[in-house]
Enzyme design. Structure first.
Site, PDB file in Angstrom:
ATOM      1  N   LYS A  48       0.801  -1.217   0.000  1.00 45.41           N
ATOM      2  CA  LYS A  48       0.000   0.000   0.000  1.00 45.41           C
ATOM      3  C   LYS A  48       0.843   1.280   0.000  1.00 45.41           C
ATOM      4  O   LYS A  48       0.339   2.345  -0.333  1.00 45.41           O
ATOM      5  CB  LYS A  48      -0.974  -0.006   1.177  1.00 45.41           C
ATOM      6  CG  LYS A  48      -2.037  -1.072   1.048  1.00 45.41           C
ATOM      7  CD  LYS A  48      -2.930  -0.857  -0.173  1.00 45.41           C
ATOM      8  CE  LYS A  48      -3.974  -1.937  -0.304  1.00 45.41           C
ATOM      9  NZ  LYS A  48      -4.801  -1.789  -1.515  1.00 45.41           N
TER      10      LYS A  48
HETATM   11  N1  PMP Z   1      -3.400  -8.283   1.393  1.00 48.35           N
HETATM   12  C1  PMP Z   1      -3.550  -7.362   2.341  1.00 48.35           C
HETATM   13  C2  PMP Z   1      -3.062  -7.663   3.713  1.00 48.35           C
HETATM   14  C3  PMP Z   1      -4.163  -6.139   2.056  1.00 48.35           C
HETATM   15  O1  PMP Z   1      -4.311  -5.220   3.030  1.00 48.35           O
HETATM   16  C4  PMP Z   1      -4.635  -5.909   0.751  1.00 48.35           C
HETATM   17  C5  PMP Z   1      -5.301  -4.613   0.455  1.00 48.35           C
HETATM   18  N2  PMP Z   1      -6.675  -4.551   0.742  1.00 48.35           N
HETATM   19  C6  PMP Z   1      -4.481  -6.916  -0.218  1.00 48.35           C
HETATM   20  C7  PMP Z   1      -3.847  -8.079   0.137  1.00 48.35           C
HETATM   21  C8  PMP Z   1      -5.019  -6.781  -1.622  1.00 48.35           C
HETATM   22  O2  PMP Z   1      -4.454  -5.724  -2.337  1.00 48.35           O
HETATM   23  P1  PMP Z   1      -5.351  -4.875  -3.328  1.00 48.35           P
HETATM   24  O3  PMP Z   1      -6.196  -3.957  -2.507  1.00 48.35           O
HETATM   25  O4  PMP Z   1      -4.377  -4.133  -4.174  1.00 48.35           O
HETATM   26  O5  PMP Z   1      -6.199  -5.817  -4.105  1.00 48.35           O
END
Ligand code: PMP
Length: 344
Positions: A48
């Site tokens: 993130k």
């Molecule tokens: N794993 C974790 C621990 C996350 O916080 C997120 C984000 N929501 C994701 C995977 C998935 O990433 P994305 O939001 O880019 O699909």
């Protein structure tokens, strides 16, 4: 003459360029070659950081942000931490509207990074003025020079990964990647990375990981938003009860769904076999590899890149707590999990 000091100009310079690591023991039973993209190597310990810095820098470039501007988002998770980190370094206020279900640890962590945290009641509906969505929207309309990140519906979320994660993986594999496996929360990671990789080689297979209790796989297969798919589950950051526009479903070939229990056990197994201390969705992603292997997805020549989204330290009171595992009913006392428990 003074010698140059070899230092980064701020912690933000360390975002991205995360390592790719060959998976040895955990992938041994599987057909193919498996490589993990370790997003915990970002300074905020998750993928993130990429979207937080990209979205804020795009807003700066467009002149939307001024020196005393405010960044607003609705998350207590990884995105909140990354936004707080980027805001501190760049001198912005960061407001995070979170649900009262968020753990006190998480709220303390965000406050420690300088964020103002509004804790909103969890039991109200999304359109209630007290909900964290509505509180964030209201603050955004009231505060001048503020931006609302809205990661589930922000195209820049996809773009951040298109510009960084995709090219990194292409270069790290010297273009030899055959499969990408990634968890789908907002979908920014998988869609942006896949969009870049498929432009380079349309034959690359992109496999999304979804949770039981989420609508994404069914929507991908049928184009329908099916409320019957929705029920509570434990894995955070994976799957969704709505269709995020930050997921470009056209870039994804297939989804696989994983369970809370198997993903939790797999995260613990990854730590013990590879020495990689990943979060809950790291377990989900590796569990997906096992299921995809059973479905005959891979050959001996496959070079599979799997995204490990964050670090295990954020899950000490969950996946890495025996008490929590026990309370979820994840220990099956008829099998070796008991031995694993005693071993701790
Ligand atoms: N794993 C974790 C621990 C996350 O916080 C997120 C984000 N929501 C994701 C995977 C998935 O990433 P994305 O939001 O880019 O699909």
């Amino acid at each position: 003459m003074k010698k140059k000091i070899n230092a980064y100009s701020s912690i933000l310079d360390l975002i991205g360029s995360t390592p790719l690591v060959h998976l040895n023991r955990i992938a041994e039973p599987l057909t193919g070659n498996f490589y993990a993209k370790l997003e915990a190597f970002n300074p905020g310990h998750s993928a993130k950081d990429r979207i937080a810095s990209y979205i804020i820098e795009e807003a700066e470039r467009k002149g939307i942000l001024k020196p005393d501007s405010t960044i607003i988002e609705t998350t207590s998770g990884n995105t909140g931490f990354s936004l707080a980190m980027v805001s501190i370094v760049k001198g912005y206020d960061c407001i995070l509207a979170v649900s009262s279900k968020s753990s006190p640890d998480k709220i303390d962590m965000l406050r420690s990074m300088g964020a103002k945290v509004y804790v909103c009641p969890a039991h109200v509906s999304a359109d209630d003025p007290r909900s964290y969505y509505e509180v964030a929207k209201r603050l955004h309309s009231e505060i001048d020079n503020s931006i609302y990140i809205n990661q589930y519906f922000n195209e820049l979320n996809i773009e951040a990964h298109y510009k960084t994660t995709g090219p990194e993986i292409w270069e790290q594999t010297n273009g030899q990647i055959t499969h990408l496996v990634a968890c789908n929360g907002t979908g920014g990671t998988i869609s942006g990375t896949a969009r870049y990789l498929k432009e380079k080689n349309p034959d690359i297979r992109v496999l999304g990981v979804d949770a039981y209790g989420s609508v994404l796989q069914k929507f991908h297969e049928t184009g329908e938003f099916d409320r019957n798919e929705i029920y509570p589950y434990r894995i955070e950051g994976l799957g969704k009860n709505l269709i995020p526009s930050a997921t470009d479903f056209n870039t994804i070939d297939k989804y696989v769904k994983v369970t809370d229990s198997e993903s939790a056990h797999m995260a613990r197994k990854v730590a013990k076999t590879e020495g990689i201390f990943g979060g809950y969705t790291t377990g989900a992603a590796v569990q997906a590899l096992y299921q995809l292997d059973m479905e005959g997805e891979f050959t001996e020549e496959s070079n599979v890149v799997v995204i490990f989204p964050d670090h295990g330290s954020r899950y000490m009171s969950k996946v890495y707590s025996n008490e929590w595992m026990e309370n979820q009913g994840f220990f099956d006392h008829k099998n070796t999990d008991v031995a694993e428990k005693i071993e701790y």
